[in-house]
Design an enzyme around this catalytic site. Structure first.
Site, PDB file in Angstrom:
ATOM      1  CB  VAL A  11      29.044  84.435  26.195  1.00  0.00           C
ATOM      2  CG1 VAL A  11      27.664  83.966  25.747  1.00  0.00           C
ATOM      3  CG2 VAL A  11      30.111  83.961  25.212  1.00  0.00           C
ATOM      4  CG  LEU A 273      41.970  81.022   4.413  1.00  0.00           C
ATOM      5  CD1 LEU A 273      41.782  81.080   2.903  1.00  0.00           C
ATOM      6  CD2 LEU A 273      42.498  79.641   4.822  1.00  0.00           C
ATOM      7  CB  ALA A 275      49.779  82.113   7.437  1.00  0.00           C
ATOM      8  N   GLY A 276      50.238  82.457  10.531  1.00  0.00           N
ATOM      9  CA  GLY A 276      51.052  83.038  11.594  1.00  0.00           C
ATOM     10  C   GLY A 276      51.202  82.100  12.775  1.00  0.00           C
ATOM     11  N   GLY A 280      44.812  81.251  19.618  1.00  0.00           N
ATOM     12  CA  GLY A 280      44.821  81.157  21.075  1.00  0.00           C
ATOM     13  C   GLY A 280      43.399  81.413  21.531  1.00  0.00           C
ATOM     14  CB  CYS A 283      36.619  79.613  21.786  1.00  0.00           C
ATOM     15  SG  CYS A 283      35.887  80.909  22.783  1.00  0.00           S
TER      16      CYS A 283
HETATM   17  C1  UGA Z   1      35.943  82.199  18.327  1.00  0.00           C
HETATM   18  C2  UGA Z   1      34.968  82.112  17.150  1.00  0.00           C
HETATM   19  O1  UGA Z   1      35.486  82.869  16.049  1.00  0.00           O
HETATM   20  C3  UGA Z   1      33.592  82.663  17.533  1.00  0.00           C
HETATM   21  O2  UGA Z   1      32.694  82.490  16.447  1.00  0.00           O
HETATM   22  C4  UGA Z   1      33.072  81.893  18.757  1.00  0.00           C
HETATM   23  O3  UGA Z   1      31.839  82.424  19.218  1.00  0.00           O
HETATM   24  C5  UGA Z   1      34.087  82.018  19.888  1.00  0.00           C
HETATM   25  O4  UGA Z   1      35.354  81.498  19.433  1.00  0.00           O
HETATM   26  C6  UGA Z   1      33.592  81.211  21.066  1.00  0.00           C
HETATM   27  O5  UGA Z   1      33.455  79.986  20.936  1.00  0.00           O
HETATM   28  O6  UGA Z   1      33.246  81.801  22.103  1.00  0.00           O
HETATM   29  P1  UGA Z   1      37.387  84.143  19.482  1.00  0.00           P
HETATM   30  O7  UGA Z   1      38.126  83.016  20.116  1.00  0.00           O
HETATM   31  O8  UGA Z   1      36.869  85.241  20.337  1.00  0.00           O
HETATM   32  O9  UGA Z   1      36.111  83.579  18.659  1.00  0.00           O
HETATM   33  O10 UGA Z   1      38.337  84.839  18.400  1.00  0.00           O
HETATM   34  P2  UGA Z   1      38.702  84.585  16.856  1.00  0.00           P
HETATM   35  O11 UGA Z   1      38.562  85.851  16.143  1.00  0.00           O
HETATM   36  O12 UGA Z   1      37.996  83.404  16.314  1.00  0.00           O
HETATM   37  O13 UGA Z   1      40.268  84.233  16.941  1.00  0.00           O
HETATM   38  C7  UGA Z   1      40.740  83.077  17.591  1.00  0.00           C
HETATM   39  C8  UGA Z   1      42.236  82.941  17.383  1.00  0.00           C
HETATM   40  O14 UGA Z   1      42.538  82.600  16.027  1.00  0.00           O
HETATM   41  C9  UGA Z   1      43.033  84.206  17.690  1.00  0.00           C
HETATM   42  O15 UGA Z   1      44.185  83.866  18.421  1.00  0.00           O
HETATM   43  C10 UGA Z   1      43.417  84.723  16.321  1.00  0.00           C
HETATM   44  O16 UGA Z   1      44.620  85.461  16.342  1.00  0.00           O
HETATM   45  C11 UGA Z   1      43.567  83.423  15.537  1.00  0.00           C
HETATM   46  N1  UGA Z   1      43.384  83.598  14.077  1.00  0.00           N
HETATM   47  C12 UGA Z   1      42.175  84.012  13.594  1.00  0.00           C
HETATM   48  C13 UGA Z   1      44.432  83.291  13.214  1.00  0.00           C
HETATM   49  O17 UGA Z   1      45.522  82.881  13.639  1.00  0.00           O
HETATM   50  N2  UGA Z   1      44.231  83.414  11.859  1.00  0.00           N
HETATM   51  C14 UGA Z   1      43.041  83.826  11.354  1.00  0.00           C
HETATM   52  O18 UGA Z   1      42.938  83.908  10.106  1.00  0.00           O
HETATM   53  C15 UGA Z   1      41.996  84.136  12.234  1.00  0.00           C
END
Ligand code: UGA
Length: 455
Positions: A11, A273, A275-276, A280, A283
């Site tokens: 960040v 949305l 699935a899987g 992780g 955040c």
């Molecule tokens: C998340 C939020 O999306 C950001 O908006 C926020 O700023 C950030 O946390 C934070 O608080 O710093 P981040 O953790 O970097 O961002 O990544 P994401 O893209 O949100 O993915 C998080 C997890 O969800 C990953 O493991 C991803 O594989 C999983 N995911 C995401 C799914 O299993 N399905 C989805 O449809 C989307």
């Protein structure tokens, strides 16, 4: 404007580099000397696409230091972007935030300074940071700071792996402040982003459909809650589709089609949305736990958020259950993991499902092989307890001689492998697609028994 960023993690560094690119004079401070040395040399201490390129573009507006005494005097805006790692009982550990606030109070001069909480901090932290700055100032100077500083909250919504895109082209900017004058300083700072008046870097073109960026100007507590509520909502969207995925598997439905059919309703939206294996990263787990913990302090329960957490935990168990269902015995089997990072395009392993899955497999006597395009070094460095995991140089090496392979992180390069010889190189050609990212019919044609987490 003169801006200081405390903390050079995802960040802090992204914010600093973007603001410098927009023409502000930015000083990034971090007590870790090796990180500062790397940054001074133009290198970024973690994997984030294009960050090193933008740093090079903005270099003339950037300074790096380990010393608060060099970073704080004269700053008009100071962002606190230090880590808030998970603490006890679901609440984040605020020791770095506390140290940063005290450091600001000790080194602040007569310049009017807006101290901005950019780290995800518990609701009410704005007031707490204000009190810490004031106390430290008074202790150092023997008088009250009067009006020389104010506190604001400016939560961050960037995703790792697309941090620059999310920062330069955000869906919204949220500014929480109790006085108009404080908020005004931040409007001025963010004006080029709000109005999208800057010339985009060649490697990060502006999305065509993007107009002016909406600004939410609110009080401190609302801004702090927006951050938690947004992350918890995204987390529960993922857990919701994973719960529907369980039922989908039982009734023989196709979860990808179900997700599309739900998501095209504009009120729901198609994103998050997928699935899987579930979420992780540093955040969602931490923020949902913190939300539940904050609510408990007020005698409230948060059953929806808690269920999202439970469903997410269960998805990781389901990987083991699926493998057991297929192979019957895991002891002595060799299982390959494709992907270690918690998501593609990052080397971040915090709360990564792969770590949990590797641990569970080893506990059950399986041998584990793994590959990740960028996270292998971090894995070896940060997880010595998993030294039994065989780290492979290529996905082909992982797959060879395995009894089953699990796609844990959907790196794009894993979609385009030459499946037929790979199926032949395995002991039993079983592919568990933990992200529903592979082409099922292609794999089946290549000789794989294809299993999905929700099919
Ligand atoms: C998340 C939020 O999306 C950001 O908006 C926020 O700023 C950030 O946390 C934070 O608080 O710093 P981040 O953790 O970097 O961002 O990544 P994401 O893209 O949100 O993915 C998080 C997890 O969800 C990953 O493991 C991803 O594989 C999983 N995911 C995401 C799914 O299993 N399905 C989805 O449809 C989307």
């Amino acid at each position: 404007m003169n801006v200081t960023i405390l903390g050079t993690g995802y960040v802090g560094l992204t914010t600093g580099v973007c603001l410098a690119f927009l023409g502000h004079k930015v000083t990034c401070a971090d007590p870790v000397a090796e990180k500062i040395a790397m940054l001074e040399g133009g290198a970024v201490p973690f994997h984030e696409p294009f960050l090193a390129d933008l740093l090079a573009e903005a270099r003339c507006n950037l300074k790096f230091t380990t010393e608060y005494a060099h970073a704080i005097p004269g700053a008009q805006v100071i962002f606190i972007a230090v880590g808030t790692p998970p603490g006890q009982n679901g609440s984040p550990d605020l020791k770095y935030l506390q140290a940063a606030a005290r450091g600001i109070g000790e080194h602040m001069d007569a310049t009017f300074t807006v101290v901005v909480n950019k780290s995800t901090v518990p609701i009410g932290s704005g007031n707490w940071v204000g009190a810490l700055v004031r106390d430290a100032f008074e202790k150092r100077n023997g008088r009250k700071p009067h009006t020389s500083f104010a506190v604001a909250s400016n939560p961050e919504f960037l995703r790792e792996g697309s941090a620059l895109h999310d920062s330069l082209y955000p869906d919204r900017v949220v500014i929480g402040a109790d006085e108009e004058q404080t908020a005004e300083v931040l409007y001025t700072l963010y004006r080029p982003i709000l109005d999208q008046t800057f010339q985009p870097p060649p490697f990060l073109p502006r999305p065509e459909e993007l107009g002016a960026v909406p600004l939410i100007s609110t009080d401190l507590a609302s801004a702090e809650l927006i951050k938690y509520a947004a992350n918890a909502f995204l987390a529960l969207k993922i857990s919701y589709i994973n719960e529907i995925g369980l039922l989908s598997e039982k009734v023989g439905a196709d979860i990808a089609q179900v997700a599309k059919g739900i998501g095209l309703d504009a009120r729901i939206g198609t994103r998050f949305l997928q699935a899987g294996i579930g979420w992780g990263g540093s955040c969602f787990g931490k923020d949902t736990a913190a939300l539940v913990a904050t609510a408990a302090e007020y005698g409230l329960e948060m059953p929806i958020v808690q269920s999202a957490r439970d469903v997410n935990r269960r998805q990781r168990e389901r990987v083991i259950e699926k493998l057991l269902g297929e192979l019957r015995i895991l002891k002595g089997r060799t299982i390959g993991l494709l992907g270690l990072a918690f998501k593609p395009h990052t080397d971040d392993l915090r709360e990564a499902p792969a770590i949990d899955i590797a641990r569970k497999l080893i506990e059950r006597g399986a041998r584990v092989k793994a590959h990740d395009p960028v996270a292998m070094d971090r894995f070896r460095r940060d997880h010595p307890e998993l030294c039994d995991v065989a780290c492979c140089d290529s996905p082909e090496q992982v797959i060879r001689d395995c009894d089953a392979v699990v796609l844990v992180t959907e790196w794009p390069q894993y979609r385009e492998l030459d499946w037929e010889p790979l199926a032949k190189s395995m002991r039993t050609a079983v592919m568990l697609d933990g992200r529903l990212a592979l082409d099922r019919s292609r794999l089946s044609r290549a000789g794989f028994r294809y299993l999905g987490l929700a099919c």
